[in-house]
Design a protein around this motif. Structure first.
Motif, PDB file in Angstrom:
ATOM      1  N   PRO A   9       3.968  -2.244  -8.983  1.00  0.00           N
ATOM      2  CA  PRO A   9       5.282  -2.130  -9.623  1.00  0.00           C
ATOM      3  C   PRO A   9       5.268  -1.241 -10.871  1.00  0.00           C
ATOM      4  CG  PRO A   9       4.771  -4.431  -9.174  1.00  0.00           C
ATOM      5  CD  PRO A   9       3.552  -3.629  -8.853  1.00  0.00           C
ATOM      6  N   LYS A  10       4.176  -1.287 -11.612  1.00  0.00           N
ATOM      7  CA  LYS A  10       4.070  -0.450 -12.807  1.00  0.00           C
ATOM      8  C   LYS A  10       4.029   1.031 -12.422  1.00  0.00           C
ATOM      9  CE  LYS A  10       1.643  -0.057 -17.157  1.00  0.00           C
ATOM     10  NZ  LYS A  10       2.504  -0.583 -18.167  1.00  0.00           N
ATOM     11  N   VAL A  11       3.273   1.355 -11.392  1.00  0.00           N
ATOM     12  CA  VAL A  11       3.213   2.737 -10.913  1.00  0.00           C
ATOM     13  C   VAL A  11       4.603   3.190 -10.471  1.00  0.00           C
ATOM     14  CG1 VAL A  11       2.347   4.230  -9.055  1.00  0.00           C
ATOM     15  CG2 VAL A  11       0.773   2.706 -10.271  1.00  0.00           C
ATOM     16  N   LEU A  12       5.309   2.352  -9.715  1.00  0.00           N
ATOM     17  CA  LEU A  12       6.641   2.711  -9.233  1.00  0.00           C
ATOM     18  C   LEU A  12       7.625   2.889 -10.391  1.00  0.00           C
ATOM     19  CD1 LEU A  12       6.845   0.421  -6.083  1.00  0.00           C
ATOM     20  CD2 LEU A  12       6.649   2.918  -6.115  1.00  0.00           C
ATOM     21  N   ASN A  13       7.579   1.999 -11.360  1.00  0.00           N
ATOM     22  CA  ASN A  13       8.481   2.125 -12.519  1.00  0.00           C
ATOM     23  C   ASN A  13       8.215   3.408 -13.303  1.00  0.00           C
ATOM     24  OD1 ASN A  13       9.874  -0.251 -12.028  1.00  0.00           O
ATOM     25  ND2 ASN A  13       8.500  -1.482 -13.278  1.00  0.00           N
ATOM     26  N   GLU A  14       6.947   3.681 -13.561  1.00  0.00           N
ATOM     27  CA  GLU A  14       6.611   4.890 -14.323  1.00  0.00           C
ATOM     28  C   GLU A  14       6.908   6.153 -13.519  1.00  0.00           C
ATOM     29  OE1 GLU A  14       5.882   4.830 -17.519  1.00  0.00           O
ATOM     30  OE2 GLU A  14       5.978   2.641 -17.470  1.00  0.00           O
ATOM     31  N   ALA A  15       6.665   6.100 -12.217  1.00  0.00           N
ATOM     32  CA  ALA A  15       6.955   7.258 -11.361  1.00  0.00           C
ATOM     33  C   ALA A  15       8.455   7.554 -11.357  1.00  0.00           C
ATOM     34  CB  ALA A  15       6.452   7.010  -9.945  1.00  0.00           C
ATOM     35  N   ILE A  32       1.570  10.312 -13.511  1.00  0.00           N
ATOM     36  CA  ILE A  32       1.994   8.953 -13.159  1.00  0.00           C
ATOM     37  C   ILE A  32       0.907   7.965 -13.573  1.00  0.00           C
ATOM     38  CG2 ILE A  32       2.605   7.383 -11.272  1.00  0.00           C
ATOM     39  CD1 ILE A  32       3.711   9.914  -9.771  1.00  0.00           C
ATOM     40  N   ALA A  33      -0.342   8.294 -13.253  1.00  0.00           N
ATOM     41  CA  ALA A  33      -1.462   7.414 -13.604  1.00  0.00           C
ATOM     42  C   ALA A  33      -1.548   7.238 -15.112  1.00  0.00           C
ATOM     43  CB  ALA A  33      -2.767   7.994 -13.054  1.00  0.00           C
ATOM     44  N   ASP A  34      -1.457   8.327 -15.834  1.00  0.00           N
ATOM     45  CA  ASP A  34      -1.539   8.266 -17.295  1.00  0.00           C
ATOM     46  C   ASP A  34      -0.412   7.418 -17.864  1.00  0.00           C
ATOM     47  OD1 ASP A  34      -2.733   9.100 -19.813  1.00  0.00           O
ATOM     48  OD2 ASP A  34      -0.927  10.332 -20.086  1.00  0.00           O
ATOM     49  N   SER A  35       0.793   7.632 -17.372  1.00  0.00           N
ATOM     50  CA  SER A  35       1.954   6.882 -17.846  1.00  0.00           C
ATOM     51  C   SER A  35       1.832   5.389 -17.527  1.00  0.00           C
ATOM     52  CB  SER A  35       3.217   7.458 -17.215  1.00  0.00           C
ATOM     53  OG  SER A  35       4.364   6.899 -17.773  1.00  0.00           O
ATOM     54  N   ALA A  36       1.233   5.079 -16.372  1.00  0.00           N
ATOM     55  CA  ALA A  36       1.044   3.678 -15.966  1.00  0.00           C
ATOM     56  C   ALA A  36      -0.189   3.049 -16.618  1.00  0.00           C
ATOM     57  CB  ALA A  36       0.948   3.584 -14.445  1.00  0.00           C
ATOM     58  N   GLY A  37      -1.004   3.878 -17.265  1.00  0.00           N
ATOM     59  CA  GLY A  37      -2.198   3.364 -17.932  1.00  0.00           C
ATOM     60  C   GLY A  37      -3.314   2.974 -16.977  1.00  0.00           C
ATOM     61  N   ILE A  38      -3.392   3.705 -15.856  1.00  0.00           N
ATOM     62  CA  ILE A  38      -4.445   3.422 -14.869  1.00  0.00           C
ATOM     63  C   ILE A  38      -5.092   4.742 -14.450  1.00  0.00           C
ATOM     64  CG2 ILE A  38      -3.321   1.317 -14.012  1.00  0.00           C
ATOM     65  CD1 ILE A  38      -2.410   2.986 -11.565  1.00  0.00           C
ATOM     66  N   SER A  39      -6.149   4.632 -13.685  1.00  0.00           N
ATOM     67  CA  SER A  39      -6.816   5.845 -13.209  1.00  0.00           C
ATOM     68  C   SER A  39      -6.094   6.403 -11.979  1.00  0.00           C
ATOM     69  CB  SER A  39      -8.274   5.537 -12.833  1.00  0.00           C
ATOM     70  OG  SER A  39      -8.304   4.727 -11.672  1.00  0.00           O
ATOM     71  N   VAL A  40      -6.289   7.695 -11.751  1.00  0.00           N
ATOM     72  CA  VAL A  40      -5.713   8.337 -10.563  1.00  0.00           C
ATOM     73  C   VAL A  40      -6.239   7.656  -9.306  1.00  0.00           C
ATOM     74  CG1 VAL A  40      -5.590  10.496  -9.248  1.00  0.00           C
ATOM     75  CG2 VAL A  40      -5.348  10.547 -11.734  1.00  0.00           C
ATOM     76  N   GLY A  41      -7.528   7.341  -9.292  1.00  0.00           N
ATOM     77  CA  GLY A  41      -8.129   6.670  -8.144  1.00  0.00           C
ATOM     78  C   GLY A  41      -7.458   5.340  -7.833  1.00  0.00           C
ATOM     79  N   ASN A  42      -7.052   4.641  -8.870  1.00  0.00           N
ATOM     80  CA  ASN A  42      -6.378   3.358  -8.667  1.00  0.00           C
ATOM     81  C   ASN A  42      -5.027   3.539  -7.983  1.00  0.00           C
ATOM     82  OD1 ASN A  42      -6.493   0.601  -8.805  1.00  0.00           O
ATOM     83  ND2 ASN A  42      -6.319   0.481 -11.024  1.00  0.00           N
ATOM     84  N   ILE A  43      -4.335   4.628  -8.292  1.00  0.00           N
ATOM     85  CA  ILE A  43      -3.061   4.909  -7.609  1.00  0.00           C
ATOM     86  C   ILE A  43      -3.301   5.069  -6.114  1.00  0.00           C
ATOM     87  CG2 ILE A  43      -1.311   6.720  -7.236  1.00  0.00           C
ATOM     88  CD1 ILE A  43      -0.959   6.894 -10.196  1.00  0.00           C
ATOM     89  N   TYR A  44      -4.387   5.765  -5.760  1.00  0.00           N
ATOM     90  CA  TYR A  44      -4.669   6.012  -4.344  1.00  0.00           C
ATOM     91  C   TYR A  44      -5.135   4.757  -3.605  1.00  0.00           C
ATOM     92  CZ  TYR A  44      -3.801  10.920  -5.227  1.00  0.00           C
ATOM     93  OH  TYR A  44      -3.197  12.116  -5.559  1.00  0.00           O
ATOM     94  N   ARG A  45      -5.371   3.684  -4.308  1.00  0.00           N
ATOM     95  CA  ARG A  45      -5.633   2.395  -3.644  1.00  0.00           C
ATOM     96  C   ARG A  45      -4.336   1.808  -3.092  1.00  0.00           C
ATOM     97  NH1 ARG A  45      -8.524  -1.650  -7.282  1.00  0.00           N
ATOM     98  NH2 ARG A  45      -8.649  -2.756  -5.314  1.00  0.00           N
ATOM     99  N   TYR A  46      -3.205   2.217  -3.684  1.00  0.00           N
ATOM    100  CA  TYR A  46      -1.902   1.654  -3.315  1.00  0.00           C
ATOM    101  C   TYR A  46      -1.002   2.636  -2.571  1.00  0.00           C
ATOM    102  CZ  TYR A  46      -3.305  -2.020  -6.501  1.00  0.00           C
ATOM    103  OH  TYR A  46      -3.999  -3.038  -7.096  1.00  0.00           O
TER     104      TYR A  46
END
Length: 191
Positions: A9-15, A32-46
């Protein structure tokens, strides 16, 4: 909800914020990753890719809009079209006021190549009873014999400009009533 359940949900909100600000082409997955405070790799998990992110945002937004008009759709065959117009206009404007970014997102991205045909069709199917009723009213000469796309454009165009250019906290009942009346006069065959 644990930290991992919050990621999607955080990725979707920031995106959504970034897509509205920079558009699809101007938004990069690392942003998107930076804005969500996560790594790019973590985005690709979802998500498989950026297109997957925007399509999930689109379908979530479409579901919200369709849900907001369901009470009208449920009774659309039993209501006078003038009343349908009033109620539909009211619900969509209220939805736009309460969910401004969601409506802006839908309006800006619906016709673009990166939204899947399946998701576009989902949105259209959710609103199909409204389109069928417009066809019926055109056939019955209750509204102008314009292509249905023109009628929808007048309706959606009003909402699109309203959410982009009007301070929505200043929209009162009188403003709303006059705007809806003018829109009705534009599409109806009443003299």
């Amino acid at each position: 909800m644990n930290r991992n359940e919050n990621i999607k949900p955080k990725v979707l909100n920031e995106a959504k914020v970034l897509f509205l600000k920079f558009g699809y082409e101007g938004t990069k997955v690392p942003q998107i990753a930076d804005s969500a405070g996560i790594s790019v790799g973590n985005i690709y998990r979802y998500f498989k890719n950026k297109e997957d992110i925007i399509n999930e945002l689109y379908i979530n937004s479409a579901e919200e809009l369709i849900e907001s008009v369901q009470p009208i759709i449920k009774y659309i065959d039993f209501m006078d079209f003038r009343e349908i117009h009033k109620e539909l206009f009211k619900r969509i404007v209220l939805f736009s006021i309460e969910n401004r970014d969601t409506m802006r997102f839908l309006l800006r991205h619906h016709e673009n190549y990166y939204i899947s045909d399946e998701n576009k069709q989902y949105m259209l199917n959710g609103l199909l009873p409204v389109f069928h009723r417009i066809f019926k009213e055109i056939k019955n000469e209750a509204i102008k014999k314009w292509p249905v796309e023109y009628i929808v454009s007048v309706f959606i165009g009003t909402v699109a400009h309203l959410i982009e250019w009007v301070d929505l906290k200043d929209v009162n009942e009188d403003f709303f009533t006059k705007l809806e009346q003018k829109q009705w006069e534009t599409i109806s065959d009443e003299i």
